[in-house]
Each structure stands twice: as C-alpha cells, then as structure tokens.
Design an enzyme around this catalytic site. Structure first.
Site, PDB file in Angstrom:
ATOM      1  CD  GLU A 209      37.346  35.570   8.301  1.00  0.00           C
ATOM      2  OE1 GLU A 209      37.151  34.747   9.210  1.00  0.00           O
ATOM      3  OE2 GLU A 209      37.463  36.796   8.504  1.00  0.00           O
ATOM      4  CB  CYS A 243      35.096  27.410  10.272  1.00  0.00           C
ATOM      5  SG  CYS A 243      34.056  28.844  10.541  1.00  0.00           S
TER       6      CYS A 243
HETATM    7  P1  NAD Z   1      39.183  24.644   0.752  1.00  0.00           P
HETATM    8  O1  NAD Z   1      40.373  25.416   1.189  1.00  0.00           O
HETATM    9  O2  NAD Z   1      39.381  23.263   0.236  1.00  0.00           O
HETATM   10  O3  NAD Z   1      38.391  25.426  -0.394  1.00  0.00           O
HETATM   11  C1  NAD Z   1      38.023  26.777  -0.274  1.00  0.00           C
HETATM   12  C2  NAD Z   1      37.944  27.422  -1.645  1.00  0.00           C
HETATM   13  O4  NAD Z   1      39.219  27.380  -2.263  1.00  0.00           O
HETATM   14  C3  NAD Z   1      36.959  26.779  -2.604  1.00  0.00           C
HETATM   15  O5  NAD Z   1      36.237  27.788  -3.259  1.00  0.00           O
HETATM   16  C4  NAD Z   1      37.848  26.017  -3.580  1.00  0.00           C
HETATM   17  O6  NAD Z   1      37.314  25.947  -4.870  1.00  0.00           O
HETATM   18  C5  NAD Z   1      39.119  26.839  -3.580  1.00  0.00           C
HETATM   19  N1  NAD Z   1      40.318  26.021  -3.811  1.00  0.00           N
HETATM   20  C6  NAD Z   1      40.542  24.749  -3.392  1.00  0.00           C
HETATM   21  N2  NAD Z   1      41.770  24.330  -3.760  1.00  0.00           N
HETATM   22  C7  NAD Z   1      42.334  25.361  -4.429  1.00  0.00           C
HETATM   23  C8  NAD Z   1      43.600  25.568  -5.065  1.00  0.00           C
HETATM   24  N3  NAD Z   1      44.519  24.598  -5.103  1.00  0.00           N
HETATM   25  N4  NAD Z   1      43.839  26.764  -5.663  1.00  0.00           N
HETATM   26  C9  NAD Z   1      42.913  27.737  -5.638  1.00  0.00           C
HETATM   27  N5  NAD Z   1      41.707  27.602  -5.045  1.00  0.00           N
HETATM   28  C10 NAD Z   1      41.408  26.438  -4.465  1.00  0.00           C
HETATM   29  O7  NAD Z   1      38.208  24.670   2.015  1.00  0.00           O
HETATM   30  P2  NAD Z   1      36.796  23.994   2.177  1.00  0.00           P
HETATM   31  O8  NAD Z   1      36.957  22.505   2.172  1.00  0.00           O
HETATM   32  O9  NAD Z   1      35.819  24.612   1.245  1.00  0.00           O
HETATM   33  O10 NAD Z   1      36.402  24.483   3.644  1.00  0.00           O
HETATM   34  C11 NAD Z   1      36.878  23.846   4.789  1.00  0.00           C
HETATM   35  C12 NAD Z   1      37.907  24.688   5.501  1.00  0.00           C
HETATM   36  O11 NAD Z   1      37.509  26.030   5.566  1.00  0.00           O
HETATM   37  C13 NAD Z   1      38.098  24.272   6.949  1.00  0.00           C
HETATM   38  O12 NAD Z   1      39.446  24.363   7.288  1.00  0.00           O
HETATM   39  C14 NAD Z   1      37.291  25.286   7.718  1.00  0.00           C
HETATM   40  O13 NAD Z   1      37.666  25.449   9.053  1.00  0.00           O
HETATM   41  C15 NAD Z   1      37.531  26.507   6.912  1.00  0.00           C
HETATM   42  N6  NAD Z   1      36.460  27.474   7.088  1.00  0.00           N
HETATM   43  C16 NAD Z   1      36.748  28.654   7.670  1.00  0.00           C
HETATM   44  C17 NAD Z   1      35.742  29.569   7.888  1.00  0.00           C
HETATM   45  C18 NAD Z   1      35.994  30.895   8.532  1.00  0.00           C
HETATM   46  O14 NAD Z   1      35.096  31.720   8.494  1.00  0.00           O
HETATM   47  N7  NAD Z   1      37.143  31.136   9.108  1.00  0.00           N
HETATM   48  C19 NAD Z   1      34.443  29.274   7.458  1.00  0.00           C
HETATM   49  C20 NAD Z   1      34.208  28.060   6.853  1.00  0.00           C
HETATM   50  C21 NAD Z   1      35.218  27.163   6.647  1.00  0.00           C
END
Ligand code: NAD
Length: 456
Positions: A209, A243
């Site tokens: 997602e 998002c």
């Molecule tokens: P992110 O990708 O930075 O982090 C998401 C998760 O991944 C966190 O739990 C984090 O700890 C983990 N993570 C981060 N870097 C990692 C790595 N190198 N290796 C493994 N795990 C890692 O995203 P965010 O900043 O939490 O959220 C923002 C993004 O999420 C935006 O792009 C937004 O559009 C998207 N989003 C999508 C939805 C949806 O339902 N489609 C909902 C909310 C947010």
C-alpha cells in the site's frame, strides 16, 4: 527480543487447527474490539502526543473505522470463509468443484505513521479475521502510538497469535530476514521496493500500500463552491499527511482566479488551528524542513507561514505552478496545494498519464463525457467523482494502488481475500467415471473427448 524464535512460535501456533474455526476468529475479533473500547482514552492520548490531533478527529479517522471493520468482519465471516461451489466441466463429470479460503499462516504487517493506529490495526484485523497470526511492526515515527499499540496488544493477546515488534530500519530488516507466509506493507514506494526484494528471497506474497502524487481536476462544469469545499477538507485533513489527499489540482483557466478566491475563503472559514482542534502537527522536524523547502515564496497565493515551535505549516495555496516546479517532483504529504491552470481536458489527462499511476484521482465535473474520459483513460488505485478521499470510507470498495502506488488491496471482503489463499479442489466420486483418459487410446475415444471439450 529473539525474532527467529518469535516467528517460529507463531508458525507453530498458525498450524493448529483452532485458527481454522470461525468461532475462534470471532473470539479474537471481539477481544480486539474490547481492547479498543476499553482503552479509547489511552489511544487518543498517544495520537495527541504524536500529532496534537483532537480526540474527535482521532475517533473519526482512526478508531471508528477499526470498530466498524471488526463488526463487519464478525457479521460477514460465515459468508466470507465458506467454500464456494463452482461449475464442474463435462470432462470431469461426474464430480464437484469448489474453492475454499484458507489462512496464509504467519503474516508480517508493516505500518506507516500518518494514521498510525488505523494503518497498523486495520490490516491486522483483516489478517486475524482470515485466521492468520500477526506480527505488527508500526512506524517508529509516531512513537507514542507505536508504544501504546505494543502495550495494549501485549495485554490482550498471546504473542503466538498477535504481537507488536517496535523499531525502525534495523528491526524491520531483521524481521524481513525471516520467512513469513504473507507481508503487508504500508509506506513509501522507495521502501516498498526494499520490502518486495526481501519477500522475493522467500517467494512470500506481498501487498504493498504505497503513495505518490494523487491529482485532482476541476473543470468549468463543476459546482465550484461545493467542489472546493470538498477539496479543501480532503487536502488539509491531518495537515495533508494523508496518502490519498489530493496532492495537486488542475483548474481550468476560465475559472482559475475565481477558484483561488474561493479556496482562500474556504480555508479561512475552516479556521485551521491546533487550538481549534481541527488541525495537526507535522510529524517531525525533518518533514517540516522538507515541506518548507517546497514553499516557493513568489508563488504563495495564500498561507505559507511555518511555525517551528508548534511544528505546523499553515494551509498553503501555491499558484501559477507548472510541472517543472520542485513541488511537482515528489509526493507533498503536507498542507501545500499547488494549483495548475489547464486549457484542454484531454491534454491534462495525458499529462497525468505521463507520470506514475496514482493511488487516487479526483474529478470535479458535471459533464458525463468528462467522467467517461477520466474513467477510461486514467489508471489509478481508486478515486471519486465530485468528491475526494471519501471512497476509502466505503468498505465495499477495495482500497489499494496500482503500479508505483501499490499492489493488492484491502478493506471489507477485499481485506479478508488479501490474507487468504483460495484453494481450488475437485472432488470425484469414489468409483464411477467416464474412462476416456486411460489407454489404450482409440479414435472413438478421441472423438468423444473432442465432443466433450466442445460442450464444456
Ligand atoms: P516509509 O516507507 O518511510 O516507512 C514505512 C515503514 O517502513 C515504517 O514502518 C518504517 O519503519 C519502515 N522502513 C523505513 N525504511 C525502511 C527500510 N530501509 N527497510 C525496512 N523498513 C523500512 O513511509 P512513511 O514515511 O511511514 O509513510 C509515508 C508514505 O506512505 C507516503 O508515500 C504515503 O503516501 C504512503 N502511505 C500509503 C498509504 C496507503 O494506504 N496506500 C497509507 C499511508 C501512507
């Protein structure tokens, strides 16, 4: 905590037949509901500590959705989980064919920070309803919410069934080394690629997602005050950290100035402010600085004030934006709305198509031909005509992206499906059969097989 041991204990538990029973799953879901209801105040406190979000908004955007999800899953479980008969073709006559959902087993759910409770617990509810065990890794950025979820899940569930592992990149990397039966990730496309690669090592199925730039278009046929009222609400909810928030908006040149004036009026009327309990903080300083860099001073039509002490940015409208501007190069994920003038609807659709497939798209228009063109010519995860964001609130609409904005979907029945494998089974009577497949082969048998294949 010993991650391999934890995963092994969940896998062992997942193999018990107990999780196959609906009664057991309903018991788990009721316990989940009890956990949310008994600790509502604690959850609001945690969300407030992360964002300064009011209890009213936290209830609407986080907790209410989860309670509805649980109630819907309990109500529909007998229907969702039963085997469904399908037609048996003539070649296999006599016999019966059916598909039966089964749990994948042990699932890893990785959450994002922007709606920290909802985005972590909603997939967990779907996974548990489908009979899986769950390890949940919430985002470390909404640290109070993550801690609160870890405490509550620890109190209400045995770790073999459902547990929370807290942490950032290191802890997630350690989890990803394990072999899960399903991984469900919410977050950015960049991290989505890391998750996909880690899952590929074990051929683990994934749901991603993700996010991206979700476009809105306002055409001259729209009812402008209503369109802008809905657009403004959707954009500045959670200070744009949603998002599926409209990332930017194309407005027809004939209504451009009028739209900017109504946008300003609407924002003023909404009186967004932490003290009014209808606005929230930017999650951290790093994001505040990132957003500040996107504010092109000379293009600010309204707002633009940054309050570093309270970690807020005023709802901001940027005018005369073109596709080359910095604000159009990344997902904004904050309270900044670029407004772009367009002259030709078809060309605008083409411009959107030139970019990545968005998670959401919104069209404000009262022209059926425009509705049709938008629907047929744009690919996006989901969206609305004459509204924004609200498609997510209908559990009968599967929610997810396409291409760079995601793979797979959830909510309602789609959530149950996402965490289930559909097993196809053909059941033959004990003795009777039409013996055409066995040697010795003959031309008569061949003719009959051809006839049956044609009739099937
Ligand atoms: P992110 O990708 O930075 O982090 C998401 C998760 O991944 C966190 O739990 C984090 O700890 C983990 N993570 C981060 N870097 C990692 C790595 N190198 N290796 C493994 N795990 C890692 O995203 P965010 O900043 O939490 O959220 C923002 C993004 O999420 C935006 O792009 C937004 O559009 C998207 N989003 C999508 C939805 C949806 O339902 N489609 C909902 C909310 C947010």
């Amino acid at each position: 905590m010993n991650v391999p041991q934890l995963v092994a204990s969940q896998k062992k538990y997942a193999q018990t037949t107990r999780l196959q029973s609906n009664a057991e799953r309903v018991k788990t879901l009721l316990r989940f509901k009890q956990m949310l209801e008994e600790n509502e105040a604690q959850l609001y406190k945690a969300i407030h500590a992360d964002f300064h979000k009011s209890a009213h908004e936290a209830f609407l955007t986080e907790i209410a959705i989860l309670i509805k999800d649980i109630e819907e899953a309990i109500r529909a479980l007998p229907k969702w989980s039963r085997a469904t008969k399908v037609r048996t073709n003539l070649v296999n006559w006599p016999g019966q064919s059916f598909v039966k959902p089964e749990p994948f087993g042990t699932c890893l759910i990785i959450g994002a920070w922007n709606y920290p409770i909802q985005l972590s617990f909603a997939p967990a509810i779907a996974a548990l309803a489908a009979g899986n065990t769950v390890i949940l890794k919430p985002s470390e950025l909404a640290e109070n919410s993550a801690q609160c979820m870890a405490n509550l899940v620890g109190q209400y569930f045995i770790p073999e069934l459902f547990t929370v592992v807290q942490g950032g990149v290191t802890e997630t990397t350690a989890l990803l080394e394990q072999r899960f039966d399903k991984i469900f990730f919410t977050g950015s496309p960049a991290v989505g690629k890391i998750i996909y690669q880690a899952a590929a090592k074990h051929l683990t199925p994934v749901t991603l997602e993700l996010g991206g730039k979700s476009p809105a278009i306002i055409t001259p046929t729209a009812h402008l005050p209503t369109a802008i009222k809905r657009l403004v609400w959707a954009k500045f909810l959670n200070a744009g950290q949603t998002c599926i928030a409209p990332d930017y908006v194309f407005v027809h040149e004939s209504i451009y100035e009028e739209s900017l004036a109504i946008l300003k009026d609407q924002i003023e009327q909404n009186n967004y402010d932490l003290s009014a309990h209808n606005y929230v903080q930017i999650i951290n300083e790093r994001n505040l600085e990132r957003l500040e860099r996107l504010l092109q001073k000379e293009k600010i039509a309204f707002g633009g004030k940054v309050d570093k002490i309270n970690r807020t940015i005023e709802p901001t409208i940027l005018r005369d934006i073109n596709l080359q501007d910095a604000v159009m190069q990344e997902e904004i994920f904050g309270p900044i709305l670029p407004v772009i003038a367009y002259s030709n609807f078809q060309e605008t659709l083409q411009l959107i198509r030139n970019g990545e497939k968005p998670l959401s798209a919104y069209l404000f228009s009262n022209d059926n031909r425009e509705h049709k063109a938008w629907l047929n010519e744009l690919s996006f995860g989901g969206g609305c005509i004459n509204d924004a964001i609200m498609h997510i609130t209908n559990p009968n609409l599967p929610f997810g992206g396409v291409g760079q904005s995601g793979t797979g979907s959830y909510h309602g029945k789609a959530g149950f499906d996402t965490f289930s494998h559909y097993k196809s089974v053909f059941k033959k009577p004990r003795l009777f059969e039409v013996p055409l497949k066995y040697p010795p082969y003959s031309s008569t048998k061949m003719t009959w097989i051809k006839r049956l294949l044609k009739l099937s």
